[in-house]
Design a protein around this motif. Structure first.
Motif, PDB file in Angstrom:
ATOM      1  N   GLN A   6       0.499  -0.831  -0.246  1.00  0.00           N
ATOM      2  CA  GLN A   6       0.070  -0.264   0.206  1.00  0.00           C
ATOM      3  C   GLN A   6       0.874   1.074   0.339  1.00  0.00           C
ATOM      4  OE1 GLN A   6      -2.832  -2.001   3.184  1.00  0.00           O
ATOM      5  NE2 GLN A   6      -3.892   0.020   2.537  1.00  0.00           N
ATOM      6  N   PRO A   7       0.889   1.889  -1.218  1.00  0.00           N
ATOM      7  CA  PRO A   7       2.182   3.048  -0.957  1.00  0.00           C
ATOM      8  C   PRO A   7       2.138   3.623  -1.150  1.00  0.00           C
ATOM      9  CG  PRO A   7       0.798   2.726  -3.570  1.00  0.00           C
ATOM     10  CD  PRO A   7       0.384   1.341  -2.420  1.00  0.00           C
ATOM     11  N   GLU A   8       0.814   4.175  -0.207  1.00  0.00           N
ATOM     12  CA  GLU A   8       0.212   5.601   0.407  1.00  0.00           C
ATOM     13  C   GLU A   8      -0.077   5.654   2.159  1.00  0.00           C
ATOM     14  OE1 GLU A   8      -2.526   7.488  -2.837  1.00  0.00           O
ATOM     15  OE2 GLU A   8      -3.425   5.944  -2.233  1.00  0.00           O
ATOM     16  N   ASP A   9       1.118   6.326   2.834  1.00  0.00           N
ATOM     17  CA  ASP A   9       0.379   5.829   4.590  1.00  0.00           C
ATOM     18  C   ASP A   9      -1.201   6.680   4.195  1.00  0.00           C
ATOM     19  OD1 ASP A   9       4.169   6.743   5.176  1.00  0.00           O
ATOM     20  OD2 ASP A   9       2.081   4.462   5.206  1.00  0.00           O
ATOM     21  N   LYS A  22      -4.891   2.969  -2.609  1.00  0.00           N
ATOM     22  CA  LYS A  22      -4.036   1.902  -3.761  1.00  0.00           C
ATOM     23  C   LYS A  22      -3.938   0.701  -3.061  1.00  0.00           C
ATOM     24  CE  LYS A  22      -2.940   6.039  -7.052  1.00  0.00           C
ATOM     25  NZ  LYS A  22      -1.548   6.763  -7.310  1.00  0.00           N
ATOM     26  N   CYS A  23      -3.229  -0.364  -3.637  1.00  0.00           N
ATOM     27  CA  CYS A  23      -2.856  -1.647  -3.321  1.00  0.00           C
ATOM     28  C   CYS A  23      -2.170  -2.262  -4.968  1.00  0.00           C
ATOM     29  CB  CYS A  23      -4.316  -2.278  -2.806  1.00  0.00           C
ATOM     30  SG  CYS A  23      -3.468  -4.344  -2.773  1.00  0.00           S
ATOM     31  N   THR A  24      -1.163  -2.364  -4.474  1.00  0.00           N
ATOM     32  CA  THR A  24      -0.280  -2.916  -5.399  1.00  0.00           C
ATOM     33  C   THR A  24      -0.227  -5.362  -4.800  1.00  0.00           C
ATOM     34  OG1 THR A  24       1.628  -2.902  -5.531  1.00  0.00           O
ATOM     35  CG2 THR A  24       0.178  -1.881  -7.282  1.00  0.00           C
ATOM     36  N   TYR A  25       0.010  -6.263  -5.148  1.00  0.00           N
ATOM     37  CA  TYR A  25      -0.001  -7.527  -5.180  1.00  0.00           C
ATOM     38  C   TYR A  25       1.247  -7.574  -5.683  1.00  0.00           C
ATOM     39  CZ  TYR A  25      -2.279  -8.796  -9.202  1.00  0.00           C
ATOM     40  OH  TYR A  25      -3.083  -9.172 -10.354  1.00  0.00           O
ATOM     41  N   SER A  73      -2.729  -4.789  -9.503  1.00  0.00           N
ATOM     42  CA  SER A  73      -3.250  -3.885  -8.569  1.00  0.00           C
ATOM     43  C   SER A  73      -4.465  -4.263  -8.328  1.00  0.00           C
ATOM     44  CB  SER A  73      -3.036  -2.575  -8.796  1.00  0.00           C
ATOM     45  OG  SER A  73      -4.080  -2.035 -10.065  1.00  0.00           O
ATOM     46  N   PHE A  74      -5.265  -3.410  -7.762  1.00  0.00           N
ATOM     47  CA  PHE A  74      -6.590  -3.826  -6.562  1.00  0.00           C
ATOM     48  C   PHE A  74      -6.906  -2.706  -5.940  1.00  0.00           C
ATOM     49  CE2 PHE A  74     -10.111  -6.590  -5.404  1.00  0.00           C
ATOM     50  CZ  PHE A  74     -10.244  -6.926  -4.882  1.00  0.00           C
ATOM     51  N   HIS A  75      -7.085  -1.439  -6.539  1.00  0.00           N
ATOM     52  CA  HIS A  75      -7.169  -0.169  -5.580  1.00  0.00           C
ATOM     53  C   HIS A  75      -8.800   0.045  -5.309  1.00  0.00           C
ATOM     54  CE1 HIS A  75      -3.685   0.689  -7.008  1.00  0.00           C
ATOM     55  NE2 HIS A  75      -3.832   1.221  -8.210  1.00  0.00           N
ATOM     56  N   LEU A  76      -9.030   0.380  -3.970  1.00  0.00           N
ATOM     57  CA  LEU A  76     -10.195   0.642  -3.827  1.00  0.00           C
ATOM     58  C   LEU A  76     -10.929   1.540  -3.409  1.00  0.00           C
ATOM     59  CD1 LEU A  76     -12.396  -0.673  -1.729  1.00  0.00           C
ATOM     60  CD2 LEU A  76     -10.811   0.257   0.139  1.00  0.00           C
ATOM     61  N   LYS A  77     -12.141   1.551  -4.164  1.00  0.00           N
ATOM     62  CA  LYS A  77     -12.439   2.870  -5.013  1.00  0.00           C
ATOM     63  C   LYS A  77     -14.300   3.109  -4.128  1.00  0.00           C
ATOM     64  CE  LYS A  77      -9.628   3.282  -9.067  1.00  0.00           C
ATOM     65  NZ  LYS A  77      -9.970   2.959  -9.843  1.00  0.00           N
ATOM     66  N   LYS A  78     -14.026   4.762  -4.113  1.00  0.00           N
ATOM     67  CA  LYS A  78     -15.987   5.006  -3.893  1.00  0.00           C
ATOM     68  C   LYS A  78     -15.919   5.750  -4.436  1.00  0.00           C
ATOM     69  CE  LYS A  78     -18.531   5.498  -0.072  1.00  0.00           C
ATOM     70  NZ  LYS A  78     -19.211   5.564   1.429  1.00  0.00           N
ATOM     71  N   PRO A  79     -17.422   6.146  -4.887  1.00  0.00           N
ATOM     72  CA  PRO A  79     -17.737   7.425  -5.890  1.00  0.00           C
ATOM     73  C   PRO A  79     -17.630   8.551  -4.758  1.00  0.00           C
ATOM     74  CG  PRO A  79     -19.201   5.561  -6.762  1.00  0.00           C
ATOM     75  CD  PRO A  79     -18.383   4.801  -5.279  1.00  0.00           C
ATOM     76  N   SER A  80     -18.004   8.478  -3.811  1.00  0.00           N
ATOM     77  CA  SER A  80     -18.708   9.891  -3.468  1.00  0.00           C
ATOM     78  C   SER A  80     -18.402   9.669  -1.771  1.00  0.00           C
ATOM     79  CB  SER A  80     -20.005   9.734  -3.351  1.00  0.00           C
ATOM     80  OG  SER A  80     -20.601  11.457  -2.392  1.00  0.00           O
ATOM     81  N   ALA A  81     -17.078   9.851  -1.761  1.00  0.00           N
ATOM     82  CA  ALA A  81     -16.645   9.535   0.345  1.00  0.00           C
ATOM     83  C   ALA A  81     -17.188  10.022   1.064  1.00  0.00           C
ATOM     84  CB  ALA A  81     -14.989   9.904  -0.100  1.00  0.00           C
ATOM     85  N   LEU A  82     -17.642   9.659   2.308  1.00  0.00           N
ATOM     86  CA  LEU A  82     -18.014  10.221   3.729  1.00  0.00           C
ATOM     87  C   LEU A  82     -17.221  10.790   4.189  1.00  0.00           C
ATOM     88  CD1 LEU A  82     -20.992   7.564   3.417  1.00  0.00           C
ATOM     89  CD2 LEU A  82     -21.473   9.991   2.576  1.00  0.00           C
ATOM     90  N   THR A 108      -3.451   2.047   4.800  1.00  0.00           N
ATOM     91  CA  THR A 108      -3.431   3.122   4.541  1.00  0.00           C
ATOM     92  C   THR A 108      -4.987   3.867   5.562  1.00  0.00           C
ATOM     93  OG1 THR A 108      -3.142   2.415   2.403  1.00  0.00           O
ATOM     94  CG2 THR A 108      -4.424   4.743   2.417  1.00  0.00           C
ATOM     95  N   LYS A 109      -4.281   4.935   5.650  1.00  0.00           N
ATOM     96  CA  LYS A 109      -4.890   5.584   7.388  1.00  0.00           C
ATOM     97  C   LYS A 109      -6.140   7.028   5.377  1.00  0.00           C
ATOM     98  CE  LYS A 109      -5.809   8.901  11.021  1.00  0.00           C
ATOM     99  NZ  LYS A 109      -4.328   9.564  11.344  1.00  0.00           N
ATOM    100  N   LEU A 110      -7.625   6.763   5.618  1.00  0.00           N
ATOM    101  CA  LEU A 110      -8.094   7.371   4.742  1.00  0.00           C
ATOM    102  C   LEU A 110      -8.911   9.163   5.261  1.00  0.00           C
ATOM    103  CD1 LEU A 110      -9.513   8.142   2.606  1.00  0.00           C
ATOM    104  CD2 LEU A 110     -11.284   6.673   2.789  1.00  0.00           C
ATOM    105  N   SER A 111      -8.591   9.929   5.330  1.00  0.00           N
ATOM    106  CA  SER A 111      -8.879  11.131   6.158  1.00  0.00           C
ATOM    107  C   SER A 111      -9.985  11.341   4.983  1.00  0.00           C
ATOM    108  CB  SER A 111      -8.066  12.157   6.548  1.00  0.00           C
ATOM    109  OG  SER A 111      -8.389  13.061   7.088  1.00  0.00           O
ATOM    110  N   VAL A 112     -11.682  11.206   5.851  1.00  0.00           N
ATOM    111  CA  VAL A 112     -12.480  12.402   5.005  1.00  0.00           C
ATOM    112  C   VAL A 112     -12.998  14.063   5.674  1.00  0.00           C
ATOM    113  CG1 VAL A 112     -14.471  12.648   3.408  1.00  0.00           C
ATOM    114  CG2 VAL A 112     -13.125  10.258   3.735  1.00  0.00           C
ATOM    115  N   LYS A 113     -13.182  14.814   5.234  1.00  0.00           N
ATOM    116  CA  LYS A 113     -12.874  15.914   5.404  1.00  0.00           C
ATOM    117  C   LYS A 113     -14.565  16.654   5.318  1.00  0.00           C
ATOM    118  CE  LYS A 113      -9.036  16.682   7.535  1.00  0.00           C
ATOM    119  NZ  LYS A 113      -8.875  16.315   9.452  1.00  0.00           N
TER     120      LYS A 113
END
Lengths: 114, 117
Positions: A6-9, A22-25, A73-82, A108-113
């Protein structure tokens, strides 16, 4: 040996915007890939997995992941973040042994503002 | 249906002390796992079990022992705790299914936060 990266902390996104984690394997043989989410002070919760079939996998809470064999790659996605999506996300891959244990990325820590 | 539970939730030990972490699952799962989670390192597998009476080493087994005397319980022991074992410990379980089974996922407990002084 099987591994995931996971290249992004940390990923920062504004609420309502699309998000990608992002995720690569690296595997020998067929990849069996997973995404888990960890909310603060909680255990991990399963989001989705790719075993075979469609490259776009749909999971819980509106998340989906795209399997790309050529880019490994196996990236996680969401169209509209909460804001409530803010959490720690882990990618994982089945190891090559017969027991089917999981090897996790560093998260990867996701922060949604708002 | 409580899922996977862990006891205790928090613990502080002094170096050299011993303790046992208990994991219990009520889903009749065959497989059980112990992980440790450290900042920036993700989850690392300590030991696992594929059934009652069986255990196996994972990625980081040194300093830990485990037992699976009953199918629903998986115990993690620290015989002589060291500061390097300060971590959050997670237990998980899953059914013994084929790889293509849609229920083939691991279910996690809430974790035990251990500090060794």
């Amino acid at each position: 040996a099987q591994s995931v990266a996971q290249p992004e902390d940390q990923v920062n996104v504004a609420e309502g915007n699309p998000l990608t984690v992002k995720c690569t394997y690296s595997v020998s043989g067929n990849p069996y890939l997973f995404w888990y989410v960890q909310y603060p002070n909680r255990g991990l919760q399963f989001l989705l997995k790719y075993i075979t079939g469609d490259n776009l996998v749909k999971g819980s809470y509106g998340f989906e992941a795209e399997f790309n064999k050529s880019q490994t790659s196996f990236h996680l996605k969401k169209p509209s973040a909460l804001v409530s999506d803010s959490a720690l996300y882990f990618c994982a891959v089945r190891d090559g042994g017969s027991q089917g244990n999981l090897i996790f990325g560093k998260g990867t820590k996701l922060s949604v503002k708002p | 249906n409580a899922g996977v539970t862990q006891t205790p939730k928090f613990r502080v030990l002094k170096t050299g002390q011993s303790m046992t972490l208990l994991c219990a699952q009520d889903m009749n799962h065959e497989y059980m796992y112990w992980y440790r989670q450290d900042p920036g390192m993700g989850l690392r597998l300590i030991h696992y079990s594929v059934g009652e009476g069986t255990t196996a080493k994972g990625e980081v087994p040194d300093g830990y022992n485990v037992s699976r005397l009953k199918k629903q319980n998986f115990l993690l022991g620290l015989e002589s705790a060291a500061p390097s074992q300060t971590s959050v410990y997670f237990c998980a379980s899953r059914r013994a299914t084929g790889l293509g089974d849609s229920t083939d996922t691991q279910y996690f407990g809430p974790g035990t936060r251990l500090t060794v002084l």
